[in-house]
Design an enzyme around this catalytic site. Structure first.
Site, mmCIF file in Angstrom:
data_model
loop_
_atom_site.group_PDB
_atom_site.id
_atom_site.type_symbol
_atom_site.label_atom_id
_atom_site.label_comp_id
_atom_site.label_asym_id
_atom_site.label_seq_id
_atom_site.Cartn_x
_atom_site.Cartn_y
_atom_site.Cartn_z
ATOM 1 N N GLY A 101 0.765 -1.287 -0.132
ATOM 2 C CA GLY A 101 -0.042 0.007 -0.194
ATOM 3 C C GLY A 101 0.898 1.427 0.127
ATOM 4 O O GLY A 101 1.739 1.429 0.667
ATOM 5 N N VAL A 102 0.505 2.471 -0.777
ATOM 6 C CA VAL A 102 1.152 3.503 -0.882
ATOM 7 C C VAL A 102 0.236 4.630 -0.493
ATOM 8 O O VAL A 102 -0.908 4.719 -1.130
ATOM 9 C CB VAL A 102 1.680 3.738 -2.075
ATOM 10 C CG1 VAL A 102 2.342 4.968 -2.466
ATOM 11 C CG2 VAL A 102 2.739 2.660 -2.387
ATOM 12 N N LYS A 104 -0.451 8.934 1.620
ATOM 13 C CA LYS A 104 -0.036 9.971 1.717
ATOM 14 C C LYS A 104 1.039 10.230 2.839
ATOM 15 O O LYS A 104 2.132 10.902 2.727
ATOM 16 C CB LYS A 104 -1.192 11.113 2.040
ATOM 17 C CG LYS A 104 -0.832 12.581 2.002
ATOM 18 C CD LYS A 104 -2.192 13.515 2.386
ATOM 19 C CE LYS A 104 -2.808 13.064 3.462
ATOM 20 N NZ LYS A 104 -3.907 13.856 3.849
ATOM 21 N N GLU A 105 0.980 9.200 4.025
ATOM 22 C CA GLU A 105 2.019 9.509 5.188
ATOM 23 C C GLU A 105 2.535 8.194 4.998
ATOM 24 O O GLU A 105 3.107 8.159 6.098
ATOM 25 C CB GLU A 105 0.974 9.810 6.286
ATOM 26 C CG GLU A 105 0.291 11.310 6.089
ATOM 27 C CD GLU A 105 -0.308 11.730 7.133
ATOM 28 O OE1 GLU A 105 -0.294 11.049 8.299
ATOM 29 O OE2 GLU A 105 -0.752 12.859 7.438
ATOM 30 N N LYS A 186 2.099 -8.988 8.991
ATOM 31 C CA LYS A 186 1.313 -8.936 7.858
ATOM 32 C C LYS A 186 0.022 -9.284 8.170
ATOM 33 O O LYS A 186 -0.332 -10.405 8.477
ATOM 34 C CB LYS A 186 1.888 -9.534 6.864
ATOM 35 C CG LYS A 186 1.187 -9.333 5.368
ATOM 36 C CD LYS A 186 1.629 -10.192 4.339
ATOM 37 C CE LYS A 186 0.779 -10.087 2.912
ATOM 38 N NZ LYS A 186 1.062 -10.875 1.997
ATOM 39 N N GLY A 189 -6.526 -10.745 5.024
ATOM 40 C CA GLY A 189 -8.070 -9.909 4.836
ATOM 41 C C GLY A 189 -8.023 -8.868 3.930
ATOM 42 O O GLY A 189 -7.204 -8.834 3.187
ATOM 43 N N GLU A 191 -9.323 -4.700 3.307
ATOM 44 C CA GLU A 191 -9.306 -3.705 3.721
ATOM 45 C C GLU A 191 -11.227 -3.202 3.794
ATOM 46 O O GLU A 191 -11.826 -3.590 2.798
ATOM 47 C CB GLU A 191 -8.883 -2.144 2.956
ATOM 48 C CG GLU A 191 -8.865 -0.968 3.445
ATOM 49 C CD GLU A 191 -8.044 -0.082 2.523
ATOM 50 O OE1 GLU A 191 -8.725 0.625 1.790
ATOM 51 O OE2 GLU A 191 -6.872 0.193 2.677
ATOM 52 N N ASP A 225 -8.310 8.673 14.214
ATOM 53 C CA ASP A 225 -8.135 8.880 12.626
ATOM 54 C C ASP A 225 -9.031 7.647 11.986
ATOM 55 O O ASP A 225 -8.536 7.104 10.943
ATOM 56 C CB ASP A 225 -6.776 9.038 12.159
ATOM 57 C CG ASP A 225 -6.770 9.493 10.565
ATOM 58 O OD1 ASP A 225 -7.700 10.265 10.295
ATOM 59 O OD2 ASP A 225 -5.926 9.004 10.131
#
Length: 303
Positions: A101-102, A104-105, A186, A189, A191, A225
């Site tokens: 996964g890539v 913003k943070e 890791k 499942g 998201e 968040d």
């Protein structure tokens, strides 16, 4: 997107890492490290510094800028390289895999040791340093605050929180941490945002999620968040990840953040599965039950 530096490790020499570490040390005092200070910081001769600067510049690990002086700073690739090498030397990582996964943070990659793991590089401050620094109180006691420091503090905070929550709260198991990088279990499942639940699963998954939010609160933390993008759903239940912005329950804004987390979680289910979420499910009532530690099960709220 910051590129994967795993392929660079075999071609870098010990003195290259001395140079990178020297730039890192100098960045504690200023964003751009003066060239004449590098021999001291890196413990290299003048001639060796020149040679290593050329090698690291060519590989995109550092950047050069002439301002009032000739200065050098680490690129995120250089910082990634230092963290990755440390984790390899500690035998935490033996193989590097594909991206998981890539964002913003953060960037997350699959890695291997005795089993598949996940390597998370924190990127806070790389593109939005001022905003992150304003929202997260990582550096109130420092005169000079860099993106490097911000990312490292985010990683340290997240790792510490995971250690406190695991295994009582369903979070990834923390394995190791260096600089801005965390190695963790890791997750299996999918998201939550990409999960299509059957009709008879909706309230059960919502129950599990709210129960984990409550359990984290019992252990002293509010996620702060919460969204459908940081929850994994599997046959074993739900798992909540991305904790660097979490606040302790005695934080002055903890109650506000808890209600926002619940609003985000319940709101997502209400939007996606409106026919299954009771109209009278009240986020404020759930929050009060959690704060009073009277939240043994959420079934009463979702029945």
């Amino acid at each position: 997107m910051v590129r994967n530096v795993a392929g660079l490790l075999p071609e870098l020499e010990e003195e290259d890492f001395y140079l990178l570490s020297g730039v890192e040390q100098g960045m504690r005092f200023s964003e751009w490290v003066q060239r004449e200070k590098l021999p001291e910081f890196a413990n290299l001769t003048e001639e060796e510094v020149d040679y290593r600067l050329e090698r690291c510049l060519k590989r995109g690990l550092i950047e050069k800028k002439t301002i009032q002086y000739e200065g050098y700073t680490l690129q995120f690739e250089g910082y990634d390289t230092l963290a990755l090498r440390a984790l390899v030397q500690r035998d935490t990582i033996s193989e590097f895999g594909s991206p998981l996964g890539v964002g913003k943070e953060s960037d997350v990659y699959e890695v291997r040791s005795y089993k598949p793991l996940a390597l998370k590089y924190h990127r806070e401050g790389y593109t939005n340093f001022r905003e992150v620094h304003k929202e997260r109180d990582y550096a109130s006691d420092r005169e000079h605050v860099s993106w490097m420091y911000t990312a490292r503090k985010a990683a340290e905070r997240e790792y510490d929180i995971l250690e406190e929550l695991y295994p009582d709260v369903s979070v990834p198991r923390p394995i190791d941490q260096n600089r801005h990088a965390i190695v963790m279990e890791k997750m299996d499942g999918v998201e939550l945002s990409r999960t299509k639940l059957d009709d008879d699963q909706v309230l059960g998954v919502l129950d599990l999620l709210l129960s984990e939010i409550a359990r984290a609160h019992e252990h002293g933390y509010v996620h702060a968040d919460m969204s459908e993008y940081n929850v994994f759903v599997s046959e074993d239940g739900v798992r909540i990840f991305d904790w660097p912005q979490a606040v302790p329950t005695d934080h002055e804004n903890a109650a506000e953040f808890l209600r926002r987390d619940l609003s985000n979680a319940i709101g997502y289910f209400r939007r996606k599965y409106p026919q299954h979420v009771p109209d009278d499910l009240d986020e404020a009532e759930v929050a009060r039950a959690i704060e009073d530690e009277a939240f043994e099960t959420v079934t009463a709220f979702t029945a």
